[in-house]
Design a protein around this motif. Structure first.
Motif, short mmCIF file in Angstrom:
data_model
loop_
_atom_site.label_atom_id
_atom_site.label_comp_id
_atom_site.label_asym_id
_atom_site.label_seq_id
_atom_site.Cartn_x
_atom_site.Cartn_y
_atom_site.Cartn_z
N GLY A 63 0.66 -1.25 0.05
CA GLY A 63 -0.16 0.00 -0.10
C GLY A 63 1.05 1.25 -0.03
O GLY A 63 0.08 2.44 -0.14
N PHE A 64 2.04 1.08 0.06
CA PHE A 64 3.01 2.44 0.23
C PHE A 64 3.00 3.11 -1.08
O PHE A 64 2.62 4.17 -1.20
N HIS A 65 3.03 2.29 -2.30
CA HIS A 65 2.97 3.11 -3.37
C HIS A 65 1.92 3.70 -3.67
O HIS A 65 1.58 4.93 -4.20
N THR A 67 -0.65 4.77 -1.82
CA THR A 67 -0.97 5.93 -0.76
C THR A 67 -0.08 7.15 -1.19
O THR A 67 -0.52 8.32 -1.34
N LEU A 68 1.15 6.87 -1.52
CA LEU A 68 2.22 7.79 -2.13
C LEU A 68 1.28 8.54 -3.44
O LEU A 68 1.14 9.86 -3.55
N MET A 69 0.89 7.60 -4.36
CA MET A 69 0.24 8.25 -5.32
C MET A 69 -0.90 9.16 -5.19
O MET A 69 -1.21 10.15 -6.03
N LYS A 71 -1.46 10.79 -2.76
CA LYS A 71 -1.33 12.30 -2.33
C LYS A 71 -0.90 12.96 -3.24
O LYS A 71 -1.05 14.20 -3.37
N VAL A 72 0.09 12.35 -4.38
CA VAL A 72 0.57 13.17 -5.21
C VAL A 72 -0.74 13.74 -6.42
O VAL A 72 -0.65 14.94 -6.62
N HIS A 73 -1.63 12.88 -6.61
CA HIS A 73 -2.63 13.29 -7.50
C HIS A 73 -3.44 14.42 -6.67
O HIS A 73 -3.83 15.20 -7.36
N LEU A 75 -2.00 16.57 -4.63
CA LEU A 75 -1.47 17.76 -4.64
C LEU A 75 -1.52 18.51 -6.18
O LEU A 75 -1.44 19.63 -6.03
N GLN A 76 -1.92 17.67 -6.99
CA GLN A 76 -1.90 18.44 -8.62
C GLN A 76 -3.23 19.28 -8.45
O GLN A 76 -4.32 18.69 -8.00
#
Ligand SMILES: [Zn+2]
Lengths: 205, 216
Positions: A63-65, A67-69, A71-73, A75-76
């Motif tokens: 789930g790390f990846h 979760t990160l993505m 958050k990245v989305h 942020l956009q």
């Protein structure tokens, strides 16, 4: 004294990071010093344990990846898709307000004497059409805050005024000028109304 | 003779990888999340493991690694191709870890729960150490030694821990560490030497303590 200097180099020596001169110096010293040879053995052992520890790489947790993505989305900040009309929207309001003011001023200059605003006959109403239209346009602007039901009423009133003005137009030059002003005014009112409804529709989505 | 050049080992491989990476960086800088995803994929695990080595707890490492990679995304326009992307990412990681470490320390001091933080917490390392195949006796000694060193690293100052992690655990070269920390190679060498001496001292102290406990 000599041992201390050598000791400082032993880790680098142990991992082969010493310069040629340093290596020669350490080699020469180790040939005669048991103590430093022992320290070197300990240092090498520590380096090798550290290396073992370093080779124990853990897998990325589940789930790390994702979760990160997420958050990245988040942020956009996507550029909102707006119509050309909405983009020039603030300008429209400014222009409309300026136009209304101008028309209201012109209207009062072009009609010397008190206008029979209180008259109930059709002609009286028509004579005051310009001023009434100004009022109704103002009402349209205010109606942006009023409930939906109020808007069509205002629109119809404005249309009546326009119809009245057009009927009277050929009668006199001053009335003709009034009619032009009313038409300009009504176009402005319609733009404002259209914008208002467009905004409501987009806002409700 | 090398029939199958490993990417990154041959000049051709490096060029190819970097061209692709450069493209990803340019797209990700303009806010392309997919390009960013492709860009960081090969580094995610390294970043997570570095955070784990700095913080030792999986929950902290998760938070730290997430913050490092998000910061990388936000600060990507600041990457001017003056170093490799890997070096730049490690720099973001090192700075973020030190910042987080200070914040954590302040929080700990406020809460006065030092005992709790020193307490042994289970982490993935125990599983990993146990899974290596030696004879049972060798495995036990090795496991004990590795865990001993692991605990000793936790007692290092953050600056010393950082260089030990970069050099001895992540296996980076002195030149690259100097680039990451933006100081000279000489500074890095002496800092690493001091960090290792400090680690050795902590290990010896811990051993003496343990020996004292066993033999009254
Ligand atoms: Zn000596």
């Amino acid at each position: 004294m000599k041992c201390k200097e050598i000791e400082d180099l032993l880790f680098l020596y142990g991992e082969g990071e010493c310069t040629k001169e340093e290596t020669a110096l350490v080699d020469h010293h180790l040939a005669t010093c048991d103590n430093c040879r022992e320290i070197l053995a300990l240092d090498k052992e520590l380096l090798s344990t550290l290396q073992s520890l370093g080779s124990l790489e853990q897998e990325l947790p589940e789930g790390f990846h994702n979760t990160l993505m997420e958050k990245v989305h988040a942020l956009q900040s996507p550029i909102p898709k707006v119509s050309w009309f909405r983009r020039i929207h603030p300008g429209i309001y400014g222009a409309a307000a300026a136009m209304l003011l101008l028309v209201a001023l012109l209207g009062s200059f072009l009609q010397p004497g008190p206008s029979p605003a209180t008259g109930t006959s059709e002609s009286a109403f028509q004579e005051g059409a310009a001023l009434d239209a100004v009022d109704s346009s103002m009402a349209v602007m205010e109606s942006a805050e009023t409930p939906e039901g109020a808007v069509p009423e205002v629109a119809m009133k404005a249309e009546d005024a326009a119809g009245g003005a057009r009927d009277v137009a050929p009668a006199a030059p001053s009335k003709d000028r009034n009619a032009v002003l009313v038409v300009v005014l009504l176009s402005t009112a319609w733009i404002l109304l259209a914008d208002f409804f467009l905004e409501r529709r987009q806002g409700s989505r | 003779m090398q029939y199958f050049p490993i990417p990154g080992n041959s000049k051709e491989g490096v060029g190819h990888v970097n061209d692709l990476e450069t493209m990803y960086i340019r797209k990700a800088t303009q806010g392309d999340a997919r390009a960013f995803e492709a860009l960081i994929r090969p580094y995610e695990r390294k970043v997570y493991n570095m955070a784990l080595r700095m913080f030792h707890q999986e929950a902290d490492a998760w938070d730290a690694a997430q913050e490092i990679l998000l910061k990388a995304y936000r600060n990507l326009p600041g990457f001017k191709f003056e170093s490799s992307f890997s070096t730049w990412l490690y720099r973001v990681a090192a700075n973020t870890c030190i910042d987080l470490y200070r914040k954590q320390k302040r929080k700990r001091e406020r809460e006065c729960s030092l005992d709790q933080t020193m307490e042994e917490r289970p982490d993935g390392l125990h599983r990993l150490v146990a899974s290596k195949g030696d004879t049972p006796e060798e495995a036990l000694v090795r496991k004990e030694t590795i865990l001993e060193v692991h605990r000793a690293i936790e007692a290092l100052s953050p600056d010393h821990r950082m260089v030990i992690v970069l050099r001895d655990l992540q296996g980076l070269g002195y030149k690259e560490i100097a680039d990451i920390l933006e100081c000279s190679e000489g500074t890095v060498k002496s800092r690493i030497s001091r960090a290792r001496e400090s680690l050795k001292r902590i290990l010896l102290e811990n051993r003496e303590q343990t020996a004292g406990q066993i033999v009254p």
